[in-house]
Enzyme design. Structure first.
Site, PDB file in Angstrom:
ATOM      1  N   ARG A 110       0.720  -1.347  -0.001  1.00 26.04           N
ATOM      2  CA  ARG A 110       0.277  -0.323   0.245  1.00 26.04           C
ATOM      3  C   ARG A 110       1.028   1.461  -0.020  1.00 26.04           C
ATOM      4  NH1 ARG A 110      -3.635  -3.051   3.847  1.00 26.04           N
ATOM      5  NH2 ARG A 110      -4.797  -3.834   3.118  1.00 26.04           N
ATOM      6  N   LYS A 212       6.605  23.656 -15.114  1.00 22.35           N
ATOM      7  CA  LYS A 212       5.786  22.220 -14.750  1.00 22.35           C
ATOM      8  C   LYS A 212       5.260  22.239 -13.119  1.00 22.35           C
ATOM      9  CE  LYS A 212       4.947  17.449 -14.803  1.00 22.35           C
ATOM     10  NZ  LYS A 212       5.095  16.465 -15.182  1.00 22.35           N
ATOM     11  N   GLU A 222      -5.209  17.390 -11.676  1.00 27.56           N
ATOM     12  CA  GLU A 222      -5.487  17.140 -13.190  1.00 27.56           C
ATOM     13  C   GLU A 222      -7.341  17.712 -13.129  1.00 27.56           C
ATOM     14  OE1 GLU A 222      -3.175  14.916 -16.375  1.00 27.56           O
ATOM     15  OE2 GLU A 222      -5.202  15.124 -17.265  1.00 27.56           O
ATOM     16  N   ARG A 226      -3.741  21.682 -14.590  1.00 27.49           N
ATOM     17  CA  ARG A 226      -2.894  20.991 -15.129  1.00 27.49           C
ATOM     18  C   ARG A 226      -2.835  20.440 -16.596  1.00 27.49           C
ATOM     19  NH1 ARG A 226       0.354  15.868 -11.513  1.00 27.49           N
ATOM     20  NH2 ARG A 226       1.457  15.343 -13.050  1.00 27.49           N
ATOM     21  N   ASN A 230      -0.891  19.015 -21.034  1.00 27.70           N
ATOM     22  CA  ASN A 230      -1.132  18.224 -22.375  1.00 27.70           C
ATOM     23  C   ASN A 230      -1.659  18.361 -23.711  1.00 27.70           C
ATOM     24  OD1 ASN A 230      -1.664  16.044 -20.361  1.00 27.70           O
ATOM     25  ND2 ASN A 230      -3.312  16.139 -20.334  1.00 27.70           N
TER      26      ASN A 230
HETATM   27  N1  NAD Z   1       4.475  11.123 -15.050  1.00 23.63           N
HETATM   28  C1  NAD Z   1       4.711  11.603 -16.078  1.00 23.63           C
HETATM   29  O1  NAD Z   1       4.433  12.913 -15.592  1.00 23.63           O
HETATM   30  C2  NAD Z   1       5.327  11.891 -17.561  1.00 23.63           C
HETATM   31  C3  NAD Z   1       5.435  12.653 -18.244  1.00 23.63           C
HETATM   32  C4  NAD Z   1       6.172  12.685 -19.606  1.00 23.63           C
HETATM   33  C5  NAD Z   1       6.229  11.436 -20.024  1.00 23.63           C
HETATM   34  N2  NAD Z   1       6.475  10.146 -19.298  1.00 23.63           N
HETATM   35  C6  NAD Z   1       6.480   8.738 -19.463  1.00 23.63           C
HETATM   36  O2  NAD Z   1       8.029   8.637 -19.754  1.00 23.63           O
HETATM   37  C7  NAD Z   1       8.370   8.019 -20.653  1.00 23.63           C
HETATM   38  C8  NAD Z   1       9.524   8.544 -21.468  1.00 23.63           C
HETATM   39  O3  NAD Z   1      11.005   8.630 -21.183  1.00 23.63           O
HETATM   40  P1  NAD Z   1      11.636   8.866 -21.463  1.00 23.63           P
HETATM   41  O4  NAD Z   1      11.963   9.456 -22.343  1.00 23.63           O
HETATM   42  O5  NAD Z   1      12.960   8.745 -20.392  1.00 23.63           O
HETATM   43  O6  NAD Z   1      12.278   7.176 -21.976  1.00 23.63           O
HETATM   44  P2  NAD Z   1      12.935   6.290 -21.292  1.00 23.63           P
HETATM   45  O7  NAD Z   1      12.782   5.970 -19.409  1.00 23.63           O
HETATM   46  O8  NAD Z   1      12.745   4.930 -21.837  1.00 23.63           O
HETATM   47  O9  NAD Z   1      14.783   6.025 -21.680  1.00 23.63           O
HETATM   48  C9  NAD Z   1      15.096   6.289 -22.858  1.00 23.63           C
HETATM   49  C10 NAD Z   1      16.052   4.898 -23.177  1.00 23.63           C
HETATM   50  O10 NAD Z   1      17.724   6.036 -22.594  1.00 23.63           O
HETATM   51  C11 NAD Z   1      18.292   5.253 -21.451  1.00 23.63           C
HETATM   52  N3  NAD Z   1      18.328   6.236 -20.677  1.00 23.63           N
HETATM   53  C12 NAD Z   1      18.308   6.472 -19.885  1.00 23.63           C
HETATM   54  N4  NAD Z   1      19.192   6.866 -18.642  1.00 23.63           N
HETATM   55  C13 NAD Z   1      20.584   6.680 -19.970  1.00 23.63           C
HETATM   56  C14 NAD Z   1      21.598   8.059 -19.891  1.00 23.63           C
HETATM   57  N5  NAD Z   1      21.808   8.556 -18.854  1.00 23.63           N
HETATM   58  N6  NAD Z   1      22.517   7.522 -20.635  1.00 23.63           N
HETATM   59  C15 NAD Z   1      22.334   6.237 -21.641  1.00 23.63           C
HETATM   60  N7  NAD Z   1      20.609   5.572 -22.142  1.00 23.63           N
HETATM   61  C16 NAD Z   1      19.963   6.054 -20.665  1.00 23.63           C
HETATM   62  C17 NAD Z   1      16.573   4.531 -21.153  1.00 23.63           C
HETATM   63  O11 NAD Z   1      17.176   2.886 -20.861  1.00 23.63           O
HETATM   64  C18 NAD Z   1      16.014   3.498 -22.852  1.00 23.63           C
HETATM   65  O12 NAD Z   1      17.177   3.190 -22.886  1.00 23.63           O
HETATM   66  C19 NAD Z   1       6.771   7.154 -21.983  1.00 23.63           C
HETATM   67  O13 NAD Z   1       6.168   6.524 -20.616  1.00 23.63           O
HETATM   68  C20 NAD Z   1       5.881   8.536 -20.926  1.00 23.63           C
HETATM   69  O14 NAD Z   1       5.005   8.129 -20.865  1.00 23.63           O
HETATM   70  C21 NAD Z   1       5.830  10.637 -17.918  1.00 23.63           C
END
Ligand code: NAD
Ligand code: ZN
Length: 351
Positions: A110, A212, A222, A226, A230
């Protein structure tokens, strides 16, 4: 408290984290990495925060692993290593790790404490801040989740040195979004960047996070404001999901998909929220400078629009958009006539 956001910056923040973790006397400490952050980030983390961890938890890298199966594995891992309600999970990675790790922490017994250490630009300026945690349900993005702030987010631009260029650019799309929805002068400085490198974007990270957090503090759940975050995401998420499930098509990163979404929605804004055409052109020009165009066929457009109808933000079957009245002036809850969608794709494809 859910409406408090703690963020610390730079390399010294790791020392503070070490102190904080020690003072909180957690019964056990876990760190979650994906296959890339295990190789690129874990040693550096331990160098600057030499905390004793009970186990390093692993997940495969990539959005396709942001699902219940991975959560189940991690809940088992925590359980097998004796985690209890006073344990803590440190998420070291991009948005996939912080979204999924946050969700695993929020649901294990939880809810246990968690910290985010974003290692991608996208996770720094967006995913790790604001309390949204979650996973995908089949092709539908972020359908399952919880809103809860991490104990702290530790932001250090040095992680970006090992990040592939496309990933850096993906995060840059969210920074451009923050300018478009909230801060015209920030938009102007970003749009005049001629080259994207970790060094060039470094100084723009904190202002992006501040835009943000300002929004999230007013409206964590939201209900209203918020929603502005989007912008570009209604169509962008549908595009992202579509390309994720059509494996023969090129892969689109989150930022690449929402960059297209922002161009399409800028066009919709010229019809539905009074955005000047010249500004929609400026938005398109800026995004295509950094993000090469993707040709989206009519069949693909139809598939994307089908997914759009499943967007969790729809209410009673109505698709509501966040559009712009001007740069820095968002307009929420705008209903868009479906006939405009194909015109928006035409606008995107036109030079
Ligand atoms: N929670 C929220 O408010 C919110 C907002 C925006 C996006 N998201 C989510 O975030 C995700 C996308 O995040 P992302 O773009 O970071 O993707 P990701 O976590 O897949 O990272 C991208 C790639 O970079 C690699 N990587 C990470 N750090 C690294 C580093 N320092 N050096 C080399 N490689 C590295 C990862 O292993 C992966 O292959 C999506 O799932 C999206 O829905 C969430
Ligand atoms: Zn996003």
């Amino acid at each position: 408290m859910e409406n408090q956001i703690h963020i610390t910056y730079g390399i010294t923040a790791f020392e503070d984290l070490h102190i904080e973790l020690t003072e909180k006397q957690y019964s056990s400490v876990f760190i979650l990495v994906d296959s890339n952050t295990k190789s690129f980030c874990l040693d550096r983390f331990f160098k600057y925060c030499p905390i004793k961890v009970n186990a390093v938890l692993n997940m495969a890298a990539g959005e396709e692993n942001k699902n219940l199966k991975t959560c189940e594995k991690l809940w088992h891992d925590l359980s097998e290593h004796g985690a209890d309600r006073n344990s803590v999970l440190i998420n070291l990675g991009g948005g996939v790790v912080t979204d999924l790790g946050g969700f695993v922490a929020c649901t294990f017994k939880r809810g246990i404490d968690f910290y985010n250490i974003p290692t991608t630009l996208l996770a720094m300026v967006d995913a790790s801040v604001g309390g949204k945690t979650g996973i995908d349900l089949g092709p539908l993005k972020n359908q399952i989740g919880i809103i809860r702030e991490p104990e702290n987010v530790i932001v250090d631009a040095a992680w970006l040195n090992t990040l592939p260029y496309e990933e850096l650019r993906s995060g840059f799309a969210e920074m451009l979004k923050h300018g478009l929805i909230a801060n015209p002068s920030y938009w102007d400085s970003l749009k005049s960047l001629t080259q994207l490198t970790p060094q060039r974007v470094e100084n723009f990270i904190k202002p992006s996070i501040e835009e943000k957090t300002k929004v999230v503090l007013v409206d964590p759940h939201e209900k209203g404001l918020r929603k502005i975050l989007n912008f570009g995401h209604t169509l962008g998420h549908a595009i992202e999901s579509y390309y994720l499930t059509h494996t023969k098509k090129p892969r689109l990163l989150h930022g690449e998909a929402i960059a297209i979404g922002m161009i399409l929605e800028a066009y919709l804004a010229t019809h539905c929220s009074g955005l000047a055409k010249i500004l929609a052109e400026e938005i398109k020009k800026t995004f295509v400078t950094f993000f090469p165009k993707v040709i989206i066929s009519t069949t693909d457009q139809n598939g994307i629009l089908e997914l759009l109808r499943h967007d969790k933000k729809n209410k009673a079957g109505r698709i509501n958009f966040v559009l712009l009245k001007a740069i820095g002036v968002p307009h929420i809850d705008v209903e868009v006539p479906q006939a405009l969608f194909s015109k928006a794709f035409e606008f995107y494809h036109s030079t």
